[in-house]
Each structure stands twice: as structure tokens, then as C-alpha cells.
Design a protein around this motif. Sequence first.
Motif, short mmCIF file in Angstrom:
data_model
loop_
_atom_site.label_atom_id
_atom_site.label_comp_id
_atom_site.label_asym_id
_atom_site.label_seq_id
_atom_site.Cartn_x
_atom_site.Cartn_y
_atom_site.Cartn_z
N VAL A 6 0.87 -1.18 0.00
CA VAL A 6 0.00 0.00 0.00
C VAL A 6 0.90 1.23 0.00
O VAL A 6 1.78 1.36 0.84
N ILE A 7 0.67 2.12 -0.95
CA ILE A 7 1.46 3.33 -1.09
C ILE A 7 0.81 4.51 -0.36
O ILE A 7 1.49 5.32 0.24
N SER A 8 -0.53 4.60 -0.43
CA SER A 8 -1.22 5.70 0.25
C SER A 8 -2.61 5.27 0.69
O SER A 8 -3.17 4.32 0.15
N LEU A 9 -3.11 5.97 1.69
CA LEU A 9 -4.44 5.70 2.25
C LEU A 9 -5.22 6.99 2.35
O LEU A 9 -4.71 8.01 2.81
N GLN A 10 -6.47 6.92 1.91
CA GLN A 10 -7.39 8.03 2.07
C GLN A 10 -8.72 7.46 2.55
O GLN A 10 -9.10 6.35 2.17
N VAL A 11 -9.40 8.25 3.39
CA VAL A 11 -10.73 7.88 3.85
C VAL A 11 -11.71 8.89 3.25
O VAL A 11 -11.45 10.10 3.23
N VAL A 23 3.27 4.90 7.21
CA VAL A 23 4.67 4.48 7.27
C VAL A 23 4.86 3.27 6.36
O VAL A 23 5.83 3.16 5.63
N ASP A 24 3.87 2.38 6.40
CA ASP A 24 3.93 1.16 5.60
C ASP A 24 2.53 0.57 5.51
O ASP A 24 1.65 0.93 6.29
N GLY A 25 2.34 -0.33 4.59
CA GLY A 25 1.04 -0.96 4.46
C GLY A 25 1.05 -2.12 3.49
O GLY A 25 1.87 -2.18 2.58
N LEU A 26 0.13 -3.03 3.73
CA LEU A 26 -0.06 -4.19 2.87
C LEU A 26 -1.54 -4.35 2.55
O LEU A 26 -2.39 -4.01 3.36
N THR A 36 -13.11 -10.68 -0.88
CA THR A 36 -12.72 -10.01 0.36
C THR A 36 -11.24 -9.64 0.33
O THR A 36 -10.40 -10.42 -0.09
N TRP A 37 -10.98 -8.42 0.80
CA TRP A 37 -9.62 -7.91 0.87
C TRP A 37 -9.32 -7.50 2.31
O TRP A 37 -10.21 -7.02 3.02
N LEU A 38 -8.06 -7.64 2.71
CA LEU A 38 -7.57 -7.12 3.99
C LEU A 38 -6.57 -6.01 3.67
O LEU A 38 -5.72 -6.17 2.79
N VAL A 39 -6.70 -4.90 4.38
CA VAL A 39 -5.77 -3.79 4.21
C VAL A 39 -5.20 -3.47 5.58
O VAL A 39 -5.96 -3.19 6.51
N GLU A 40 -3.90 -3.55 5.71
CA GLU A 40 -3.27 -3.18 6.99
C GLU A 40 -2.34 -2.01 6.75
O GLU A 40 -1.50 -2.05 5.85
N THR A 41 -2.53 -0.97 7.55
CA THR A 41 -1.69 0.21 7.44
C THR A 41 -1.02 0.48 8.78
O THR A 41 -1.59 0.25 9.84
N HIS A 57 -18.44 3.34 15.64
CA HIS A 57 -19.70 3.51 14.89
C HIS A 57 -20.07 2.25 14.14
O HIS A 57 -21.19 2.13 13.65
N LYS A 58 -19.14 1.32 14.01
CA LYS A 58 -19.37 0.01 13.40
C LYS A 58 -20.02 0.06 12.02
O LYS A 58 -20.59 -0.90 11.57
N GLY A 59 -19.94 1.21 11.39
CA GLY A 59 -20.48 1.32 10.04
C GLY A 59 -19.40 1.06 9.02
O GLY A 59 -18.23 0.88 9.35
N ASP A 60 -19.81 1.05 7.77
CA ASP A 60 -18.84 0.89 6.70
C ASP A 60 -18.01 2.16 6.57
O ASP A 60 -18.49 3.27 6.78
N LEU A 61 -16.77 1.97 6.24
CA LEU A 61 -15.84 3.07 6.04
C LEU A 61 -15.28 2.93 4.64
O LEU A 61 -14.67 1.90 4.31
N GLU A 62 -15.50 3.94 3.81
CA GLU A 62 -14.96 3.88 2.45
C GLU A 62 -13.54 4.41 2.46
O GLU A 62 -13.28 5.50 2.97
N ILE A 63 -12.64 3.60 1.92
CA ILE A 63 -11.25 4.01 1.83
C ILE A 63 -10.79 3.91 0.39
O ILE A 63 -11.39 3.19 -0.41
N GLN A 64 -9.74 4.64 0.08
CA GLN A 64 -9.08 4.53 -1.21
C GLN A 64 -7.62 4.28 -0.94
O GLN A 64 -7.01 4.95 -0.10
N VAL A 65 -7.06 3.29 -1.61
CA VAL A 65 -5.64 3.00 -1.47
C VAL A 65 -4.99 2.95 -2.83
O VAL A 65 -5.60 2.52 -3.81
N VAL A 66 -3.76 3.44 -2.87
CA VAL A 66 -2.95 3.28 -4.06
C VAL A 66 -2.05 2.09 -3.77
O VAL A 66 -1.43 2.00 -2.71
N ILE A 67 -2.02 1.17 -4.72
CA ILE A 67 -1.32 -0.10 -4.53
C ILE A 67 -0.09 -0.16 -5.44
O ILE A 67 -0.17 0.18 -6.63
N SER A 68 1.01 -0.59 -4.89
CA SER A 68 2.26 -0.93 -5.59
C SER A 68 3.08 0.24 -6.12
O SER A 68 4.28 0.26 -5.98
N ASN A 69 2.44 1.21 -6.76
CA ASN A 69 3.17 2.29 -7.40
C ASN A 69 2.36 3.58 -7.28
O ASN A 69 1.17 3.58 -7.57
#
Length: 146
Positions: A6-11, A23-26, A36-41, A57-69
Motif C-alpha cells: 500500500v502506497i497511500s491511504l485516504q478515507v 509508514v507502511d502498508g499491505l 474479500t480484501w484485507l488492508v493493513e496500514t 460507529h461500526k459502520g462501513d468506512l470507504e477508503i481509497q488506497v494506491v497499490i504498488s506504485n
Amino acid sequence: MKTFKVISLQVVENDELRDFEIVDGLIINKEDGQSTWLVETYLSNEYIEFFQEAQQHKGDLEIQVVISNKANDPAAFMTSIRCIKEMDEHISIMFEGKLKKQRNEYAELLLDDLVQKGYSGEELIREFREKMVSKPRIPATAKPSV
């Protein structure tokens, strides 16, 4: 399972994007037949309150991640926070969710965003070309005009 960096994370909050410096992410495609996907940051603990509140809040959280590059388009996921772990000055956030869109609509989203900002004609073409190279982040929830 397939694992990527994972290169970047946005909510996504109210159709706006909030950037989180990681700092890092997979990201792991579980290939479980349910998409199903797992994202760890791994990020600074300064963000812990935001993610703890989101988890409560146990609701859904929309995230955007840039992967690999960093030049790749962001991938949008509808997730929930599985776990938050504190580690000295950092935290680890584990998201679990599903890929929101299979088809990349970045060009359409960008064009719509530029038109909404008042660009037209040659200026629109110049901005579009420039932004297709620099890839500014645009919320994936934005709907292109029809």
C-alpha cells in the motif's frame, strides 16, 4: 492469497478525501470467492482517535488506497475496521472489505471534476492532460455527469 504494498491511504468523508500519511502498508486479496480484501496500514498514533471513533460507529468506512506504485489509480474499498493495535508511537489499522469498483473510472471522474470547477475549451484539455499525468486524488464516490 495475493499481497501487494500500500502506497497511500485516504478515507472518504462526506464526498471529501482525508489523506493519512502511512509508514507502511499491505493489502491482501483473500481470494475466498467473496472478493474479500484485507488492508493493513502502519501509521502515526496521532490518528488513533479518528479510527477508534470510526470503529465504534461500526459502520462501513470507504477508503481509497494506491497499490504498488504511486502512479497507479486509487482503488476504492467499502470496509470495516477489524482491529486497531497501538505500538509505541504508531498504530496498525486492519480493514476488511470489498473492492468498490472493478472498472476504473478515473478519467471520467477527473473530467467531471474539472468541468464542475469551470474549465472549458483549450484550458480544459490542458488541465485534463496535466492531471492525467499527475493523478490528483478524486473521491471515487463522485458521480460523473451524464
